[in-house]
Design an enzyme around this catalytic site. Sequence first.
Site, PDB file in Angstrom:
ATOM      1  N   MET A  29       0.849  -1.195   0.000  1.00  0.00           N
ATOM      2  CA  MET A  29       0.000   0.000   0.000  1.00  0.00           C
ATOM      3  C   MET A  29       0.889   1.250   0.000  1.00  0.00           C
ATOM      4  O   MET A  29       0.453   2.333   0.381  1.00  0.00           O
ATOM      5  CB  MET A  29      -0.933   0.006   1.205  1.00  0.00           C
ATOM      6  CG  MET A  29      -1.922  -1.160   1.164  1.00  0.00           C
ATOM      7  SD  MET A  29      -3.479  -0.825   1.996  1.00  0.00           S
ATOM      8  CE  MET A  29      -2.929  -0.596   3.655  1.00  0.00           C
ATOM      9  N   ASN A  31       4.261   3.831   0.817  1.00  0.00           N
ATOM     10  CA  ASN A  31       5.086   4.330   1.931  1.00  0.00           C
ATOM     11  C   ASN A  31       6.063   3.231   2.356  1.00  0.00           C
ATOM     12  O   ASN A  31       6.114   2.826   3.520  1.00  0.00           O
ATOM     13  CB  ASN A  31       4.242   4.807   3.108  1.00  0.00           C
ATOM     14  CG  ASN A  31       5.042   5.780   3.973  1.00  0.00           C
ATOM     15  OD1 ASN A  31       5.867   6.533   3.452  1.00  0.00           O
ATOM     16  ND2 ASN A  31       4.846   5.752   5.265  1.00  0.00           N
ATOM     17  N   LEU A  32       6.815   2.772   1.373  1.00  0.00           N
ATOM     18  CA  LEU A  32       7.668   1.597   1.548  1.00  0.00           C
ATOM     19  C   LEU A  32       8.770   1.820   2.583  1.00  0.00           C
ATOM     20  O   LEU A  32       9.318   2.907   2.706  1.00  0.00           O
ATOM     21  CB  LEU A  32       8.318   1.213   0.216  1.00  0.00           C
ATOM     22  CG  LEU A  32       7.379   0.937  -0.954  1.00  0.00           C
ATOM     23  CD1 LEU A  32       8.158   0.335  -2.119  1.00  0.00           C
ATOM     24  CD2 LEU A  32       6.220   0.031  -0.578  1.00  0.00           C
ATOM     25  N   HIS A  36       9.377  -3.830   3.175  1.00  0.00           N
ATOM     26  CA  HIS A  36       8.951  -4.007   1.780  1.00  0.00           C
ATOM     27  C   HIS A  36      10.156  -4.265   0.862  1.00  0.00           C
ATOM     28  O   HIS A  36      10.115  -5.157   0.012  1.00  0.00           O
ATOM     29  CB  HIS A  36       8.249  -2.742   1.264  1.00  0.00           C
ATOM     30  CG  HIS A  36       6.972  -2.412   1.961  1.00  0.00           C
ATOM     31  ND1 HIS A  36       6.837  -1.314   2.761  1.00  0.00           N
ATOM     32  CD2 HIS A  36       5.768  -3.029   1.958  1.00  0.00           C
ATOM     33  CE1 HIS A  36       5.606  -1.252   3.225  1.00  0.00           C
ATOM     34  NE2 HIS A  36       4.931  -2.286   2.762  1.00  0.00           N
ATOM     35  N   GLN A  61     -10.270  -2.076   2.811  1.00  0.00           N
ATOM     36  CA  GLN A  61      -9.761  -2.682   4.047  1.00  0.00           C
ATOM     37  C   GLN A  61      -9.647  -1.698   5.204  1.00  0.00           C
ATOM     38  O   GLN A  61      -9.096  -2.017   6.243  1.00  0.00           O
ATOM     39  CB  GLN A  61      -8.444  -3.408   3.789  1.00  0.00           C
ATOM     40  CG  GLN A  61      -7.263  -2.540   3.437  1.00  0.00           C
ATOM     41  CD  GLN A  61      -6.059  -3.376   3.006  1.00  0.00           C
ATOM     42  OE1 GLN A  61      -5.985  -3.821   1.879  1.00  0.00           O
ATOM     43  NE2 GLN A  61      -5.120  -3.598   3.911  1.00  0.00           N
ATOM     44  N   GLY A 150       4.813 -10.163   4.048  1.00  0.00           N
ATOM     45  CA  GLY A 150       5.558 -10.031   5.305  1.00  0.00           C
ATOM     46  C   GLY A 150       4.845 -10.783   6.427  1.00  0.00           C
ATOM     47  O   GLY A 150       3.615 -10.835   6.474  1.00  0.00           O
ATOM     48  N   GLU A 151       5.634 -11.345   7.343  1.00  0.00           N
ATOM     49  CA  GLU A 151       5.038 -12.066   8.480  1.00  0.00           C
ATOM     50  C   GLU A 151       4.576 -11.118   9.579  1.00  0.00           C
ATOM     51  O   GLU A 151       3.953 -11.550  10.540  1.00  0.00           O
ATOM     52  CB  GLU A 151       6.053 -13.073   9.046  1.00  0.00           C
ATOM     53  CG  GLU A 151       6.258 -14.236   8.113  1.00  0.00           C
ATOM     54  CD  GLU A 151       7.304 -15.215   8.585  1.00  0.00           C
ATOM     55  OE1 GLU A 151       7.738 -15.141   9.747  1.00  0.00           O
ATOM     56  OE2 GLU A 151       7.707 -16.062   7.766  1.00  0.00           O
ATOM     57  N   SER A 189       4.386   0.975   7.735  1.00  0.00           N
ATOM     58  CA  SER A 189       4.169   2.246   7.028  1.00  0.00           C
ATOM     59  C   SER A 189       3.568   3.279   7.971  1.00  0.00           C
ATOM     60  O   SER A 189       3.806   4.475   7.840  1.00  0.00           O
ATOM     61  CB  SER A 189       3.232   2.041   5.846  1.00  0.00           C
ATOM     62  OG  SER A 189       3.777   1.088   4.990  1.00  0.00           O
ATOM     63  N   ARG A 190       2.773   2.792   8.929  1.00  0.00           N
ATOM     64  CA  ARG A 190       2.098   3.710   9.847  1.00  0.00           C
ATOM     65  C   ARG A 190       3.063   4.361  10.856  1.00  0.00           C
ATOM     66  O   ARG A 190       2.698   5.338  11.497  1.00  0.00           O
ATOM     67  CB  ARG A 190       0.989   2.990  10.606  1.00  0.00           C
ATOM     68  CG  ARG A 190      -0.232   2.705   9.759  1.00  0.00           C
ATOM     69  CD  ARG A 190      -1.338   2.160  10.637  1.00  0.00           C
ATOM     70  NE  ARG A 190      -2.622   2.166   9.971  1.00  0.00           N
ATOM     71  CZ  ARG A 190      -3.068   1.207   9.206  1.00  0.00           C
ATOM     72  NH1 ARG A 190      -2.317   0.154   8.994  1.00  0.00           N
ATOM     73  NH2 ARG A 190      -4.261   1.282   8.635  1.00  0.00           N
TER      74      ARG A 190
HETATM   75  O1  PAF Z   1      -0.269  -5.729   3.871  1.00  0.00           O
HETATM   76  C1  PAF Z   1      -0.659  -4.811   3.122  1.00  0.00           C
HETATM   77  O2  PAF Z   1       0.048  -3.837   2.880  1.00  0.00           O
HETATM   78  C2  PAF Z   1      -2.020  -4.901   2.488  1.00  0.00           C
HETATM   79  O3  PAF Z   1      -2.947  -5.467   3.344  1.00  0.00           O
HETATM   80  C3  PAF Z   1      -2.032  -5.615   1.118  1.00  0.00           C
HETATM   81  C4  PAF Z   1      -1.645  -7.084   1.249  1.00  0.00           C
HETATM   82  C5  PAF Z   1      -1.071  -4.911   0.166  1.00  0.00           C
HETATM   83  C6  PAF Z   1      -3.437  -5.575   0.512  1.00  0.00           C
HETATM   84  O4  PAF Z   1      -3.881  -4.281   0.334  1.00  0.00           O
END
Ligand code: PAF
Length: 321
Positions: A29, A31-32, A36, A61, A150-151, A189-190
């Site tokens: 989503m 803001n790597l 990531h 989501q 990612g876990e 990212s948050r």
């Molecule tokens: O983990 C995330 O960043 C998101 O939930 C994903 C898997 C990219 C789906 O929007």
Amino acid sequence: MNNLIIKKTEELTNWRKNIKSEINFIPTMGNLHHGHTKLISTAKNKNSNINLVSIFINPLQFNDKEDLKNYPKSIDNDVKLSFSNGADVIFMPSIDEIYPPNDQTIDYIKAHKELSSVLCGLSRKGHFDGVCTVVYRLLNLIKPKNLYLGEKDWQQLLILKNLVLTKKLNISIKSIPTQRDFDGIPLSSRNANLSKNERKLIRLFSNELLIAEKNFKKDKIINLKEIIKKLSAEKISIEYLKRLHPYTLKNSADEDNISILAGAIRCGKTRLIDHVFLMKRSPIIAIDGPAGSGKSTVTKLIAKKLKLLYLDTGAMYRALS
Ligand code: PAF
């Protein structure tokens, strides 16, 4: 393959039709962060497949409109980081490209009931349905061989594994462990939205989990009430802190050799999750196969890599006979 940015689903579909090689897909989503880029570079180093990163903030989501509005964005940097870490293609569609208005063909997915009705599912109603819907849509468009996740979002990982299984998709899910910052907090990212004080509280929370993990290896016990008391004394608002079976997410029994200690806390407007695994002992892996198939070679390598004891039972039986 030259660095390519695709924004339209039609363009993606046409591009996909002409691609013969397999695809590694890394959904994000944006803001790597290092979590990531580690996924992207791991995928790159594993095989010669095309590495496709998607950047899409999925509104389905988010059960909280404010959270969606405040979700950190850094698109120019994301593009740079993706390409410099091994992405070949970036797919960054608009909302209308993923969910075209009045399109009756979009499959709105319901996440696995048991897995999605605990932990984060309790406070984030519909969140996992939204995750499954977007990932299923992206998988159908991209048709990858491998999906990299990612876990850190362990519950999401289990739910997406279940989605791939129940939809009978020929996709292999690869995951990498939670990546942590210098102070122990999981990269997310948050984190960009955290104040100094909020970050301090998260550090206390994550470090408490890491200490519990370390102590459990030694003592084989955990005192959840004690941890909750300690965190509450620091005015950390705990949404949940639970010890569960790592695959079913049902309550873990004391005799379980492995369980997951998962927690979520709220700091200001930001909500953060973290988990550790509680293991009573190192895992035992048994490897069998026909004579001459390379059992010993493979086992030795795995034992070395995972720092496990290598026990050659074949040699033991031969010595005895
Ligand atoms: O983990 C995330 O960043 C998101 O939930 C994903 C898997 C990219 C789906 O929007």
